[in-house]
Design a protein around this motif. Structure first.
Motif, PDB file in Angstrom:
ATOM      1  N   ALA A 181       0.834  -1.208   0.000  1.00  0.00           N
ATOM      2  CA  ALA A 181       0.000   0.000   0.000  1.00  0.00           C
ATOM      3  C   ALA A 181       0.867   1.255   0.000  1.00  0.00           C
ATOM      4  CB  ALA A 181      -0.920  -0.005   1.224  1.00  0.00           C
ATOM      5  N   TRP A 182       1.968   1.215   0.760  1.00  0.00           N
ATOM      6  CA  TRP A 182       2.877   2.361   0.805  1.00  0.00           C
ATOM      7  C   TRP A 182       3.513   2.599  -0.565  1.00  0.00           C
ATOM      8  CZ3 TRP A 182       8.240   2.583   0.021  1.00  0.00           C
ATOM      9  CH2 TRP A 182       8.870   3.769   0.385  1.00  0.00           C
ATOM     10  N   ARG A 205       1.804   6.860  -6.746  1.00  0.00           N
ATOM     11  CA  ARG A 205       0.674   7.739  -7.045  1.00  0.00           C
ATOM     12  C   ARG A 205       1.058   9.204  -6.836  1.00  0.00           C
ATOM     13  NH1 ARG A 205      -2.656   4.619  -4.735  1.00  0.00           N
ATOM     14  NH2 ARG A 205      -2.597   5.512  -2.641  1.00  0.00           N
ATOM     15  N   VAL A 206       1.643   9.519  -5.672  1.00  0.00           N
ATOM     16  CA  VAL A 206       1.947  10.928  -5.401  1.00  0.00           C
ATOM     17  C   VAL A 206       3.130  11.405  -6.240  1.00  0.00           C
ATOM     18  CG1 VAL A 206       0.980  10.784  -3.072  1.00  0.00           C
ATOM     19  CG2 VAL A 206       3.432  10.422  -3.389  1.00  0.00           C
ATOM     20  N   ALA A 207       4.089  10.531  -6.517  1.00  0.00           N
ATOM     21  CA  ALA A 207       5.224  10.927  -7.352  1.00  0.00           C
ATOM     22  C   ALA A 207       4.751  11.300  -8.750  1.00  0.00           C
ATOM     23  CB  ALA A 207       6.244   9.799  -7.415  1.00  0.00           C
ATOM     24  N   ILE A 212      11.335   7.676  -9.710  1.00  0.00           N
ATOM     25  CA  ILE A 212      10.945   7.047  -8.453  1.00  0.00           C
ATOM     26  C   ILE A 212       9.642   6.284  -8.629  1.00  0.00           C
ATOM     27  CG2 ILE A 212      10.100   7.559  -6.108  1.00  0.00           C
ATOM     28  CD1 ILE A 212      12.162   9.844  -6.036  1.00  0.00           C
ATOM     29  N   ALA A 213       8.707   6.867  -9.385  1.00  0.00           N
ATOM     30  CA  ALA A 213       7.410   6.220  -9.599  1.00  0.00           C
ATOM     31  C   ALA A 213       7.534   4.954 -10.438  1.00  0.00           C
ATOM     32  CB  ALA A 213       6.448   7.198 -10.266  1.00  0.00           C
ATOM     33  N   GLU A 214       8.472   4.939 -11.360  1.00  0.00           N
ATOM     34  CA  GLU A 214       8.535   3.838 -12.327  1.00  0.00           C
ATOM     35  C   GLU A 214       9.570   2.771 -11.995  1.00  0.00           C
ATOM     36  OE1 GLU A 214       9.241   5.969 -15.916  1.00  0.00           O
ATOM     37  OE2 GLU A 214       7.222   6.876 -15.966  1.00  0.00           O
ATOM     38  N   GLU A 231      -1.046  10.439   3.302  1.00  0.00           N
ATOM     39  CA  GLU A 231      -0.569  10.404   1.920  1.00  0.00           C
ATOM     40  C   GLU A 231      -0.174  11.786   1.430  1.00  0.00           C
ATOM     41  OE1 GLU A 231      -2.361   9.143  -2.401  1.00  0.00           O
ATOM     42  OE2 GLU A 231      -2.479   7.653  -0.787  1.00  0.00           O
ATOM     43  N   LYS A 232      -0.917  12.824   1.815  1.00  0.00           N
ATOM     44  CA  LYS A 232      -0.560  14.175   1.371  1.00  0.00           C
ATOM     45  C   LYS A 232       0.800  14.600   1.943  1.00  0.00           C
ATOM     46  CE  LYS A 232      -2.591  16.816  -0.767  1.00  0.00           C
ATOM     47  NZ  LYS A 232      -3.820  17.624  -0.660  1.00  0.00           N
ATOM     48  N   ASP A 233       1.113  14.163   3.179  1.00  0.00           N
ATOM     49  CA  ASP A 233       2.433  14.466   3.736  1.00  0.00           C
ATOM     50  C   ASP A 233       3.522  13.686   3.006  1.00  0.00           C
ATOM     51  OD1 ASP A 233       1.907  16.456   5.581  1.00  0.00           O
ATOM     52  OD2 ASP A 233       1.482  15.066   7.211  1.00  0.00           O
ATOM     53  N   LEU A 234       3.215  12.452   2.598  1.00  0.00           N
ATOM     54  CA  LEU A 234       4.174  11.704   1.785  1.00  0.00           C
ATOM     55  C   LEU A 234       4.500  12.474   0.513  1.00  0.00           C
ATOM     56  CD1 LEU A 234       3.015   7.967   1.973  1.00  0.00           C
ATOM     57  CD2 LEU A 234       4.834   9.084   3.260  1.00  0.00           C
TER      58      LEU A 234
END
Length: 565
Positions: free
Chosen positions: A326-327, A333-335, A365-367, A418-421
Motif C-alpha cells: 500500500a505504501w 501515485r503521489v510521485a 521514483i514512480a517507475e 498520503e498528502k504528507d508523503l
C-alpha cells in the motif's frame, strides 16, 4: 588509585551532558568523573537517565553487558535480575526524580548532597536549567498572552535553584548550558543575562546561603567563555576592584557553535564555565581563560551523511492500512501526480529547466521498483566484516562488540498521511536535484502540496517543510521534532519520511547503545532537549585540564596580565 572527581548533574534530561563527562577515562581506564547524583523531573527522561547510570555501572563491573543488551532486545528489566539487582539499586540512588524549585525537591537534593559529597575533594556541578522562558519561540508565545508578566514567570528564575547548590556546596567548577535566547531575554527593561553573570559571580550574596561546615571557604567565582579567552566576568577596573560589566556585544562569546567542534549539527547554545576564585588565583586568570578555550576540531564540518553512516534505511508508513504494498502504491501515485503538476504549472521562482529535472527524478521514483524497506529496525547482531574506523564511528558504536553490527535502537519510522508523503517526497527530491531545501510557498508552490491551513502562505506555517541536507551539518534538533517531522525530512526521497529517534540521536552524538525510554514522542523530546554528549566530552576535557593544573599547584606566571576585550 586517585578517586574520580564527583559530578552532580541538575536538570539532566536524558543525560547528554553527564554522558560526555562520564566518558573520559584515565590512562589506567578508570573514570575521570563519577556521577554522585543526577536530577530530572520528567518521568520518561528519568527512566532513561537511570538506565544509563546502570549501563555505566555494569560496564565498569566484571559482569559483562548481557543484562543491558538483553533488556534492550525485549528481555528482563535489570531490576528483576538477581545477578545485577544491586547495580540497578545503585543506579536508582544516582538518578533522582525530583522537581527543583519546590520545597520537597530542594530538600531531597540537599539531603543527598549533605550525605554524599566529599568536601575534602574538588567536585563539579553541571546542568541546564529549563529554557522555555528564554527561548525565542517561548517568548513569541508569551507575547500572545496579554496576561503574561515576565517578572512573574518562575521559569526565568529556575537558574536560582542551580545557584543555590553553588552557594551551599561550593563546587570547584560549574558548567551551565542554556539556549541562545538567554542572552537577549528581558525582565522589565533589563537583560537578564547580566544579572545571571553577577549572581553566579557571588552566589552567596545572591542567595544569602552560606556553605556547610567542611566546604571551601572561597565563595566567589570567575565566569569564563569557552570561545574567547579575552572574555570573562568579572574583570575589574579602578582602585577599588569593582566588577567591570561586560558589554552586551561580548555576551555572544559565551555561545558555542556545535558544528565548529565536530558535531554534525548547527546547534548554538550558551555555555558558561565558572571556576572558584581560590583556584583561579592559584593558576592565574589569563592562564585559566586560555586553558578553557575549546578550539575548533578542524576546518571540515561533520555532515548528516557522516552521522548516518551504517544506519539501515527505512520506509515511512501510512497512517491508515499500512503495508509495504500500500505504501509503494501511494509513493507511485503521489510521485506521478507531483511530477505531472510540475510540468504543467509554471512557477515565478523555479526555472522551467529545474522543474523538468525535479519532475524527471520523481517519474523515475514512480517507475523504478523499490527495495522492500522495513518500517522498523530489528536488532540482529550480525557479524561485522570491518569494525568502526573513524573517531565518530567509534563514538557511535559505544560499548557494543566491534565485531558485530545491526544493533541500532529507537530506529523506527513514523506513519504519515498520503498528502504528507507527497510533500516529503517533493521536498527531498527538490533538495537532491537543487542542493538546498525548498523555501516555503515560493518553491513548494503546487496546489496539491498545500496543507489545509488558512495561513499556509503566511506566519509560522509558511516555511514549515525542511529537508535535513546530507552534505551539511543538520539544523538544530529541537523538541518540536516530537510534534511532527515536517522540519526534519530525511534527504533520501526513496525513504520518504521524517527522521527517526535514532537519527536525531546520531545528530546529537548519542552512542547507538544509548537507549531512550518512553513512547516515541517522549523519546523525541528527550533527544531534542539534550546537550550533545560529544560536545560535552570536549568541554569536560578542558575542565580536567584546569583541575589538574590546580592540583599540581601551578602558579600564575609572573608577567601574565588580564587582557581586555
Amino acid at each position: 588509585m586517585t578517586k574520580p572527581v564527583q559530578l552532580v548533574d541538575l536538570f539532566a534530561g536524558p543525560g547528554g551532558l553527564g554522558e560526555g563527562f562520564s566518558s573520559i577515562r584515565r590512562p589506567d581506564r578508570s573514570r575521570q568523573f563519577k556521577t554522585l547524583v543526577s536530577v530530572e523531573k520528567e518521568a520518561s527522561a528519568h527512566r532513561t537517565l537511570t538506565l544509563r547510570a546502570f549501563y555505566r555501572l555494569l560496564l565498569d563491573s566484571d559482569r559483562g553487558m548481557d543484562a543491558y543488551f538483553e533488556y534492550l532486545q525485549g528481555g528482563k528489566h535489570p531490576s528483576s535480575r538477581d545477578d545485577v539487582k544491586d547495580l540497578w539499586l545503585e543506579a536508582e540512588q544516582e538518578a533522582l526524580r525530583l522537581e527543583l524549585g519546590g520545597e520537597d525537591g530542594n530538600h531531597a537534593l540537599e539531603e543527598r548532597l549533605h550525605q554524599g559529597l566529599d568536601h575534602d575533594r574538588d567536585w563539579v556541578l553541571i546542568g541546564g536549567p529549563p529554557c522555555q522562558a528564554y527561548s525565542v519561540v517561548g517568548r513569541v508565545r508569551n507575547r500572545g498572552n496579554k496576561s503574561y508578566r515576565p517578572e512573574e514567570d518562575k521559569r526565568h528564575f529556575l537558574y536560582r535553584e542551580y545557584l543555590d547548590v553553588i552557594a551551599r556546596f561550593r563546587p570547584a567548577v560549574f558548567v551551565m548550558e542554556n539556549v541562545r535566547g538567554m542572552l537577549t531575554s528581558r525582565v522589565g527593561k533589563e537583560r537578564i543575562f547580566g544579572q545571571i553573570l553577577e549572581d553566579l559571580r557571588d552566589p552567596v550574596k545572591a542567595t544569602g546561603h552560606e556553605g556547610p561546615e567542611g566546604c571551601s571557604s572561597a565563595s566567589e567565582y570567575t565566569i569564563f567563555s569557552l570561545k574567547d579567552d579575552r572574555v570573562y566576568f568579572p574583570r575589574t577596573k579602578g582602585l577599588f576592584n569593582t566588577p567591570d560589566p561586560l558589554e552586551e556585544h561580548e555576551y555572544n562569546s559565551f555561545v558555542i557553535k556545535a558544528e565548529e567542534h565536530g558535531i554534525p549539527q548547527a546547534r548554538h547554545r550558551v555555555i558558561l564555565v565558572g571556576v572558584r576564585n581560590d583556584i583561579v588565583k592559584g593558576v592565574g586568570v589569563q592562564t585559566m581563560a586560555t586553558s578553557l578555550k575549546v578550539d575548533s576540531t578542524d576546518d571540515e564540518k561533520r555532515t548528516v551523511e557522516q552521522a548516518f553512516i551504517g544506519l539501515p534505511p527505512l520506509r515511512s508508513g501510512l497512517s491508515r492500512e499500512d503495508s509495504y504494498e500500500a505504501w509503494h502504491e501511494a509513493i507511485k501515485r503521489v510521485a506521478t501526480k507531483v511530477a505531472n503538476e510540475l510540468r504543467s504549472q509554471p512557477s515565478e521562482h523555479l526555472e522551467p529547466e529545474d522543474r523538468k529535472r525535479i519532475a524527471a527524478e520523481l517519474k523515475e521514483i514512480a517507475e523504478t521498483p523499490h527495495e522492500e524497506l522495513p518500517r522498523r529496525h530489528v536488532p540482529n547482531g550480525k557479524p561485522r566484516p570491518v569494525g568502526p574506523t573513524t573517531e565518530l564511528e567509534k563514538w557511535y558504536h559505544g560499548a557494543q562488540d566491534p565485531n558485530t553490527k545491526g544493533l541500532w535502537y529507537n530506529h523506527e519510522a513514523r506513519s504519515h498521511m498520503e498528502k504528507d508523503l507527497a510533500r516529503y517526497l517533493y521536498c527531498a527530491t527538490f533538495a537532491k536535484v537543487m542542493g538546498y531545501s525548498p523555501i516555503g510557498t515560493k518553491e513548494i508552490y503546487l496546489d496539491y502540496l498545500a496543507p489545509m491551513h488558512a495561513n499556509w502562505k503566511t506566519g509560522k506555517f509558511a516555511d514549515r517543510f525542511k529537508v535535513v541536507l546530507k552534505d551539511q551539518p543538520s539544523k538544530t534538533i529541537t523538541s518540536h521534532i516530537s510534534k511532527d517531522g515536517h522540519y526534519f525530512i530525511h534527504y533520501d526521497p526513496k525513504q520518504c519520511r521524517s527522521l527517526t529517534v535514532r537519527e536525531a540521536a546520531r545528530l546529537q552524538t548519542f552512542p547507538d547503545d544509548y537507549y531512550f525510554e518512553g513512547n516515541r514522542t517522549e523519546q523525541y523530546v528527550q533527544v531534542g532537549n539534550a546537550v550533545p554528549p560529544l560536545l560535552a566530552r570536549r568541554i569536560a576535557n578542558k575542565v580536567v585540564e584546569i583541575l589538574e593544573r590546580a592540583q599540581r599547584g601551578e602558579l600564575q606566571q609572573p608577567h601574565s596580565k588580564v587582557l581586555q576585550a
